[in-house]
Design an enzyme around this catalytic site. Structure first.
Site, PDB file in Angstrom:
ATOM      1  N   ALA A  19       0.980  -1.141  -0.056  1.00 43.98           N
ATOM      2  CA  ALA A  19      -0.030   0.075   0.186  1.00 43.98           C
ATOM      3  C   ALA A  19       0.868   1.392  -0.002  1.00 43.98           C
ATOM      4  O   ALA A  19       1.960   1.198   0.352  1.00 43.98           O
ATOM      5  CB  ALA A  19      -0.715   0.121   1.146  1.00 43.98           C
TER       6      ALA A  19
ATOM      7  N   GLY B 277       1.021  -5.442   1.619  1.00 48.30           N
ATOM      8  CA  GLY B 277      -0.216  -5.816   1.049  1.00 48.30           C
ATOM      9  C   GLY B 277       0.252  -6.795  -0.210  1.00 48.30           C
ATOM     10  O   GLY B 277      -0.490  -7.480  -0.389  1.00 48.30           O
TER      11      GLY B 277
ATOM     12  N   GLU C 258       5.979  -3.384   7.278  1.00 51.78           N
ATOM     13  CA  GLU C 258       5.308  -2.332   7.683  1.00 51.78           C
ATOM     14  C   GLU C 258       5.534  -2.281   9.178  1.00 51.78           C
ATOM     15  O   GLU C 258       5.508  -1.065   9.890  1.00 51.78           O
ATOM     16  CB  GLU C 258       3.943  -2.416   7.524  1.00 51.78           C
TER      17      GLU C 258
END
Length: 164
Positions: free
Chosen positions: A37, A77, A100
């Site tokens: 993302a 993602g 992340e």
């Protein structure tokens, strides 16, 4: 991006509805599967469109085999999309991970559930908590990918899809 998510959803629904489609192959562009993302969008007050989690569930529920052709990177993602696929083919130079956590975020599309189911809890905890990038050869040993190739990954994934 929302455009990519919408295209994934539309493409999967079309493929599932089309009896002439026997399998689906998901790939990225320009030698990269997906870097995940765009975190700049996280601060937007309203995000319209389909969230990633339901799209990955749509992939997972497909009655037709879905094969990820992983080139370059599958991070965040992007790896979660690959985890939703029934099979994963990776180029020998590919790298995968859930980075992340290094900026204080947890994987948000059930990667923390799918990864341990696929490779076991100890290995998944290492990947989830450290954010390290896993090379394709290690991913194969862990059971994260089904095949590692040195050739054209998309063509290899299509051949694999035809086999299954």
């Amino acid at each position: 991006s929302l455009t990519v998510l919408q295209a994934l959803e539309d493409g999967l629904k079309r493929a599932d509805a089309d009896p002439s489609v026997k399998a689906v192959m998901i790939c990225g562009e320009n030698g990269k599967f997906s870097a995940g993302a765009d975190i700049r969008g996280f601060s937007s007050p309203k995000r319209h469109g389909v969230p990633l989690g339901p799209i990955i569930s749509l992939i997972e529920r497909s009655e037709k085999p879905v094969v990820a052709a992983i080139e370059g990177i599958a991070l965040g993602g992007g790896l979660e999309v690959a985890l939703g696929c029934h099979y994963r083919i990776a180029h020998v130079k590919a790298r995968m991970g859930l980075p992340e956590v290094t900026i204080g975020l947890l994987p948000g599309a059930e990667g923390t559930q799918r990864l341990p189911r696929l490779i076991g809890v100890p290995a998944a905890l290492d990947i989830i908590t450290t954010g390290r990038h896993i090379p394709a050869t290690e991913a194969l040993k862990l059971g994260l990918v089904d095949e590692v190739v040195e050739e054209n990954t998309v063509e290899a994934a299509i051949r694999f899809a035809n086999k299954v």
